[in-house]
Design a protein around this motif. Sequence first.
Motif, PDB file in Angstrom:
ATOM      1  N   MET A   1      52.171  53.705   7.241  1.00 15.41           N
ATOM      2  CA  MET A   1      52.314  54.895   6.394  1.00 15.41           C
ATOM      3  C   MET A   1      53.793  55.218   6.226  1.00 15.41           C
ATOM      4  O   MET A   1      54.561  55.223   7.185  1.00 15.41           O
ATOM      5  N   LYS A   2      54.222  55.490   5.043  1.00 18.68           N
ATOM      6  CA  LYS A   2      55.616  55.800   4.771  1.00 18.68           C
ATOM      7  C   LYS A   2      55.859  57.287   4.935  1.00 18.68           C
ATOM      8  O   LYS A   2      55.177  58.110   4.328  1.00 18.68           O
ATOM      9  N   LEU A   3      56.811  57.621   5.756  1.00 18.72           N
ATOM     10  CA  LEU A   3      57.096  59.030   6.031  1.00 18.72           C
ATOM     11  C   LEU A   3      58.136  59.569   5.073  1.00 18.72           C
ATOM     12  O   LEU A   3      59.045  58.862   4.636  1.00 18.72           O
ATOM     13  N   SER A   4      58.008  60.849   4.762  1.00 19.99           N
ATOM     14  CA  SER A   4      59.013  61.499   3.925  1.00 19.99           C
ATOM     15  C   SER A   4      60.270  61.734   4.734  1.00 19.99           C
ATOM     16  O   SER A   4      60.263  61.715   5.963  1.00 19.99           O
ATOM     17  N   ALA A  46      49.185  62.352  17.175  1.00 20.92           N
ATOM     18  CA  ALA A  46      50.253  62.251  16.174  1.00 20.92           C
ATOM     19  C   ALA A  46      50.366  60.830  15.627  1.00 20.92           C
ATOM     20  O   ALA A  46      50.637  60.626  14.437  1.00 20.92           O
ATOM     21  N   VAL A  47      50.134  59.835  16.493  1.00 13.67           N
ATOM     22  CA  VAL A  47      50.280  58.442  16.077  1.00 13.67           C
ATOM     23  C   VAL A  47      49.039  57.920  15.355  1.00 13.67           C
ATOM     24  O   VAL A  47      49.128  57.226  14.340  1.00 13.67           O
ATOM     25  N   GLU A 181      55.986  54.570  15.925  1.00  9.54           N
ATOM     26  CA  GLU A 181      55.703  55.962  16.267  1.00  9.54           C
ATOM     27  C   GLU A 181      55.651  56.196  17.779  1.00  9.54           C
ATOM     28  O   GLU A 181      55.623  57.339  18.228  1.00  9.54           O
ATOM     29  N   ARG A 182      55.639  55.143  18.566  1.00 11.95           N
ATOM     30  CA  ARG A 182      55.377  55.257  19.991  1.00 11.95           C
ATOM     31  C   ARG A 182      56.679  55.174  20.793  1.00 11.95           C
ATOM     32  O   ARG A 182      57.524  54.325  20.549  1.00 11.95           O
ATOM     33  N   GLN A 256      61.200  54.546  16.821  1.00  8.89           N
ATOM     34  CA  GLN A 256      61.847  54.040  15.612  1.00  8.89           C
ATOM     35  C   GLN A 256      61.807  55.075  14.496  1.00  8.89           C
ATOM     36  O   GLN A 256      62.798  55.289  13.790  1.00  8.89           O
ATOM     37  N   SER A 257      60.677  55.735  14.343  1.00  8.78           N
ATOM     38  CA  SER A 257      60.537  56.708  13.254  1.00  8.78           C
ATOM     39  C   SER A 257      61.488  57.877  13.411  1.00  8.78           C
ATOM     40  O   SER A 257      62.021  58.400  12.428  1.00  8.78           O
TER      41      SER A 257
END
Length: 648
Positions: A1-4, A46-47, A181-182, A256-257
């Motif tokens: 999923m691409k985050l804003s 959240a993940v 995300e982790r 990473q995110s």
Amino acid sequence: MKLSGAARAARLSLGILTTILLVFSTPALAQDKGAGTAWRLLDYIAVDYPGAVSGGKVVSQAEYSEMKEFAASVGDRLAALPDTPQKPRLLARSSELRTAIDRKDSPDHIAGIARGLGSELLKAYPVQLGPKSPPDERLGSRLYKENCASCHGLAGDAKTPIARQLDPPPVAFTDRARAAERTPFALYQVIDQGLEGTAMASFSQLSPEQKWALAFYVGRFAYPESLVAKGKQLWESNPELRSTVPDLDALSGLSQSSLAGDLGQGDAAALIAFLRAHPGAVTTTDTPLTIGRALLRQSLAAYEAGDRDRAKDLALAAYLDGFEPVEAVLGARDGPLVAKVEAAMGDLRSAIARGSSPADVRARINAVGTLFDEAEAALAPDQDTAASTFVGAFTILFREGLEALLIVVGMLAFLRKGDRAEMVRPVHLGWTSALIAGGLTWLAATSLISVSGASRELTEGFGSLLAAAVLLFVGIWMHGKAQADEWQRYIKEKVGHALSRKSSWFLFLLAFIAVYREVFETILFYAAMAAQEHVEALVAGALTGALALAVIAVLMLKFSQRLPIGKFFAYSSALVAVLAVVLAGKGVAALQESGLLGIHRIDWLPRIPVLGIFPTAQGISLQLLTLVILLLGFAWNHWETRRVATAG
């Protein structure tokens, strides 16, 4: 999923906030694992929520049911925690999370609530966020093969016979989207407590060191080795990253995110790959300049609190412990910048000593910080080339060795002109002993002890002043023998006395002091440069510098033999006088940098280190005093020569 971009920024802010809260919070670490379990469940929500809901619709009923179950479990565990002032708000946020999941809100909104609640939870009930020391990769690899590979696969892809029989299936650690995300902290929590509703059992029997080693090892599977090299280059070339990831706690809470908002996904992935493969890199971030900045901040805080003495001591420590250790390498790359830093830090100490306004002191500290930024840029690995190392090694040896060479060669020429070849031996013993002592200093500075900035400056300072005092006497004495008949008369009167045992020790001591003070400075420069790369270029530069000094020594000796005795003593006395004035200025400057002497700057005076001119009242005063004594001595010699001539 691409985050804003906003989501990435929010996640980075929450990650940083979590670290800050853990570092500065004062409650004792929670003994009840309920807080850790609740945080782990929030992180899991959240993940994994994007796999349950997308566009307001359930895309996986099993995942969605799991999200609702986990959210309810978070509420139950929060309710069971000991009462604190923050607990009611935590329960309210937990209820908000359950409601948002029931409404099938967007993944970004759910992640924001879960991460925010997790940060507040850790503030109220702190748990250890990171390991006490860098995790051991070999230990992590062994533990993974023994405990995890049967389900998750040796490559971390979860493609094993056992994995195909489990529902839900084991996590594939090679899944980059999930791995992004982790955090290692989240992995640690799962290893410690297991995961409800899955086959993931608790490994609480492992020690904290083993759990951290396993968490960091597992966190590497999604990042190929090619990314590690790119991340290493990024880490070493961008000093600002060290403030983003200052320690193991910060690294353990980093994903990473959370980095991607500032660095972009590519660089963020590379940096995560490198730091998880080499977590020890963050423990070496206390570079001298970093230490210097911290000491300057402490100095400002002390000054604003009214503690001027402590502020002055801290400002001095910022120079000796923060800048002095990098001065050698920086001087080889950017000599003028070294002069700017030394002047700025001297001005700062002066401003503190005279009680300047806090605003003025703050401005000066900010100015020093800007110079530190320039120094870091000059010291960056990409600036470390074989050519710069060669030039630096040559320049340092030639610059530091020239003064000693002038003194020693002058002594040898003087003895040969006076037909006292038997007195040459003490001079050779003096400078060779200084080289041996320098070699022992090299050994101590690189293997046995750490030579402090204060010790270095004190040695240079007192050595310079002692050499200046000796040269002051020698210069006046040589000027008095500038007439050939005066020299012959002296030889007849002093043969077997003045140039005997006492003179032997005098010549030995002068040669030793003159050479060792320069060798001491040079070997510390070289010790610092040897820690960098391009050792071959360092050796080549040193050999070239030594060769250049040898050529100059031979030319000086040949030239001195051709001079008439009177001119030789006249020229030599002038040279020795200049060296005495230069060393007097350098000695005072070194003692000022060590904090032993105060600093009263003369703003209109230029700074000319090669002449020993440093724009301070103390240094210029001693140089003027040295010059006055020399002139008086020369005048006395003229008067004595006329008196003897008249009497004769």
